[in-house]
Design an enzyme around this catalytic site. Structure first.
Site, short mmCIF file in Angstrom:
data_model
loop_
_atom_site.label_atom_id
_atom_site.label_comp_id
_atom_site.label_asym_id
_atom_site.label_seq_id
_atom_site.Cartn_x
_atom_site.Cartn_y
_atom_site.Cartn_z
N GLU A 10 32.78 38.57 41.01
CA GLU A 10 32.06 39.74 41.50
C GLU A 10 32.89 40.62 42.43
O GLU A 10 32.61 41.82 42.56
CB GLU A 10 30.77 39.29 42.20
CG GLU A 10 29.72 38.73 41.26
CD GLU A 10 29.88 37.24 40.97
OE1 GLU A 10 29.02 36.68 40.28
OE2 GLU A 10 30.89 36.64 41.44
N HIS A 120 25.54 37.52 46.66
CA HIS A 120 24.75 36.31 46.47
C HIS A 120 25.52 35.15 47.09
O HIS A 120 26.63 35.33 47.60
CB HIS A 120 24.48 36.04 44.98
CG HIS A 120 25.70 35.68 44.20
ND1 HIS A 120 26.61 36.60 43.72
CD2 HIS A 120 26.19 34.46 43.82
CE1 HIS A 120 27.58 35.99 43.06
NE2 HIS A 120 27.35 34.68 43.11
#
Length: 280
Positions: A10, A120
């Site tokens: 990410e 996250h």
């Protein structure tokens, strides 16, 4: 000297959304391999290159099958690849006290960070927040703590601007060298930096870290025993996770377990989030 590199997705330049993994597979994998190549370039440029006997790369996103063994081997014949899922220590599998330095590449901010790319912590589907000994953690700090248990310092982190805010600006790990891959504009939008500049900056950071040596960076330390607190995104997820022996229910969505080692704790994260992910 042995180098350990944990590679996530990410925080990579060239990637802004999860669908790219399935729908833009060629460019998705190219982004990951580009970043690794820039790290290897820095190793080759370092005056300590000849001292390095092994470069272990941990494929640490999702199922751990994103990286090409053949392509990595062509970059440097000292590279070994940790691949597949599940495995103990997950993102830091096979790390032990024989390593000298660890790098984290493609990492991202923990949940809830403003302007952070796909924020996250270990499981975007299930985890609302994660704490160790009451301290909010992201994947970088949790994995650095595991490395610290083996006496291995995380010296370099490569990731998005949201992670830089957490690690450097908010002083979660202010001692590391940090290379910013992109300016995160929202969860699924970013401004990528010029690729040539990013490749040069990455190589330079790797070279500087290696030439500074392991003693220039403190291992990330936490005090045992380790209390892992996970707030899940639904009560049903906490219902599932709390079936594990030793897990205590704190509230409708929060669970807690006490672990004696960080290796045990990190494996517990994988087990709890895996069970929680089986239910909505």
């Amino acid at each position: 000297m042995k180098i350990y590199i944990s590679v996530d997705m990410e925080g990579m330049a060239g990637i802004t959304a999860p669908y790219q993994e399935k729908e833009e597979t060629v460019s998705f994998r190219r982004a990951l391999h580009n970043q690794i190549q820039w790290i290897i370039d820095g190793i080759h440029q370092s005056c300590r290159n000849d001292e390095i006997e092994e470069i272990t790369i941990s494929d640490s996103h999702g199922s751990g099958t994103n990286l090409s063994y053949d392509e990595l081997s062509r970059m440097d014949d000292r590279i070994s690849l940790v691949s597949g899922f599940p495995r103990r220590q997950y993102m830091m599998a096979c790390l032990d006290e024989t390593y000298d330095l660890a790098f984290l590449a493609g990492y991202h901010a923990g949940p809830g960070e403003f302007h952070a790319s796909m924020d996250h912590c270990f499981s975007g589907k299930t985890v609302a927040s994660l704490k160790i000994n009451g301290r909010p953690m992201n994947e970088a700090t949790a994995n650095a703590a595991l490395a610290g248990e083996y006496g291995v310092p995380v010296a370099l982190v490569i990731g998005d601007s949201g992670l830089k805010t957490q690690l450097i600006d908010n002083k979660m790990m202010p001692w590391v060298h940090f290379v910013t891959t992109k300016e995160s504009l929202s969860r699924y939008a970013a401004k990528y930096r010029p690729q040539r500049r990013l490749s040069q900056e990455t190589a330079a950071a790797v070279k500087e870290v290696l030439e500074s040596g392991p003693d220039a960076f403190p291992p990330y330390r936490l005090d045992a025993p380790f209390t892992l607190t996970i707030e899940f995104k639904s009560t049903s997820m906490a219902d599932m996770a709390s079936q594990i022996p030793g897990v205590k229910r704190l509230s409708g969505t929060e669970t807690e377990i006490i672990c004696q080692t960080l290796e045990e704790l990190e494996t517990g994260i994988l087990a709890m989030t895996g069970l929680a992910g089986q239910i909505g």
